[in-house]
Design a protein around this motif. Structure first.
Motif, short mmCIF file in Angstrom:
data_model
loop_
_atom_site.label_atom_id
_atom_site.label_comp_id
_atom_site.label_asym_id
_atom_site.label_seq_id
_atom_site.Cartn_x
_atom_site.Cartn_y
_atom_site.Cartn_z
N PHE A 1 -60.20 -23.99 -45.11
CA PHE A 1 -61.03 -25.09 -45.60
C PHE A 1 -61.60 -24.70 -46.96
O PHE A 1 -62.37 -23.74 -47.07
CB PHE A 1 -62.16 -25.40 -44.62
CG PHE A 1 -61.68 -25.93 -43.30
CD1 PHE A 1 -61.57 -25.10 -42.20
CD2 PHE A 1 -61.29 -27.25 -43.18
CE1 PHE A 1 -61.10 -25.58 -40.99
CE2 PHE A 1 -60.82 -27.75 -41.96
CZ PHE A 1 -60.73 -26.91 -40.88
N HIS B 1 -62.95 -22.51 -32.99
CA HIS B 1 -63.84 -22.95 -34.07
C HIS B 1 -64.32 -24.38 -33.81
O HIS B 1 -63.65 -25.19 -33.17
CB HIS B 1 -63.13 -22.86 -35.42
CG HIS B 1 -61.89 -23.69 -35.52
ND1 HIS B 1 -60.67 -23.28 -35.01
CD2 HIS B 1 -61.67 -24.92 -36.07
CE1 HIS B 1 -59.77 -24.22 -35.25
NE2 HIS B 1 -60.34 -25.22 -35.87
N HIS C 1 -56.04 -23.35 -32.92
CA HIS C 1 -54.66 -23.70 -33.29
C HIS C 1 -53.76 -22.51 -32.97
O HIS C 1 -53.73 -21.53 -33.73
CB HIS C 1 -54.60 -24.08 -34.77
CG HIS C 1 -55.60 -25.14 -35.14
ND1 HIS C 1 -55.56 -26.40 -34.60
CD2 HIS C 1 -56.69 -25.10 -35.93
CE1 HIS C 1 -56.58 -27.10 -35.07
NE2 HIS C 1 -57.30 -26.32 -35.85
N GLU D 1 -62.31 -25.85 -30.80
CA GLU D 1 -60.85 -26.01 -30.70
C GLU D 1 -60.19 -24.77 -31.28
O GLU D 1 -60.84 -23.92 -31.87
CB GLU D 1 -60.40 -27.24 -31.47
CG GLU D 1 -60.76 -27.14 -32.96
CD GLU D 1 -60.12 -28.21 -33.78
OE1 GLU D 1 -60.09 -29.38 -33.38
OE2 GLU D 1 -59.62 -27.86 -34.87
N GLN E 1 -55.77 -21.93 -40.48
CA GLN E 1 -56.31 -23.17 -41.08
C GLN E 1 -57.39 -22.79 -42.08
O GLN E 1 -58.36 -22.10 -41.72
CB GLN E 1 -56.88 -24.08 -40.00
CG GLN E 1 -57.31 -25.45 -40.51
CD GLN E 1 -57.71 -26.39 -39.40
OE1 GLN E 1 -58.53 -26.04 -38.54
NE2 GLN E 1 -57.13 -27.59 -39.39
NI NI Z 1 -59.14 -26.85 -36.69
#
Ligand code: NI
Ligand SMILES: NC(=O)N[C@@H](O)C(=O)O
Length: 163
Positions: free
Chosen positions: A81, A123, A74, A72, A79
């Protein structure tokens, strides 16, 4: 698609996809009466017209070998993590910014490493390898379609050690 062998995560290898967040080498600043090293401003954050949000993810660990059904991206924001445990986790990305992802790469973090994905980086979803899969996630909160998915017609398999 050919299968993928996990690589160790390094700043250089990951740079086209995002940033590696870690306390390694000398800090940029010593703060708090010299009792804390600050590794300053280490991620290329990008939230467009939205705002930054911090969420907590409790993700199920995955087993290796791992079949990658989809990736996917964005298009409206980055993003990050940030693991809330010492466990290494799997970071899956794909080269290119076209509507069809390019070569898939899989990286294994070292303990205490986090990552930040640049806007529009293809990703795999968050992929812990150990329980608990607890992460703080910094990403864009706002209006607009911020999720694009690609399902592999022939899903590749990711091989490697658990770290
Ligand atoms: Ni994501
Ligand atoms: N959907 C969601 O919040 N998480 C995914 O974007 C992911 O990369 O795990």
């Amino acid at each position: 698609m050919t299968d993928i062998v996990i690589e160790p995560l390094t700043l250089d290898a990951f740079a086209p996809f995002g940033d590696v967040l870690e306390a390694s080498g000398p800090p940029d600043r010593l703060i708090n009466q010299g009792l804390c090293g600050r590794f300053h401003d280490r991620a290329r954050l990008d939230f467009g017209k939205g705002r930054a949000g911090i969420s907590v993810f409790d993700a199920e660990p995955r087993a290796l070998p791992y079949r990658l059904d989809m990736v996917e991206r964005h298009p409206l924001g980055s993003q990050a993590f940030l693991p809330m445990t010492q466990h290494p986790f799997l970071v899956i990305v794909a080269e290119g910014r076209d509507s069809t992802p390019g070569r898939v790469r899989a990286f294994l973090t070292a303990p205490s490493q986090g990552i930040n994905l640049l806007r529009n980086t293809w990703h795999g979803v968050l992929t812990p390898l150990h329980a608990p899969g607890l992460f703080a996630v910094v990403d864009r909160i706002g209006e607009g379609a911020n999720l694009e998915e690609f399902r592999f017609p022939e899903p590749p398999t990711i091989y490697g050690s658990l770290g």
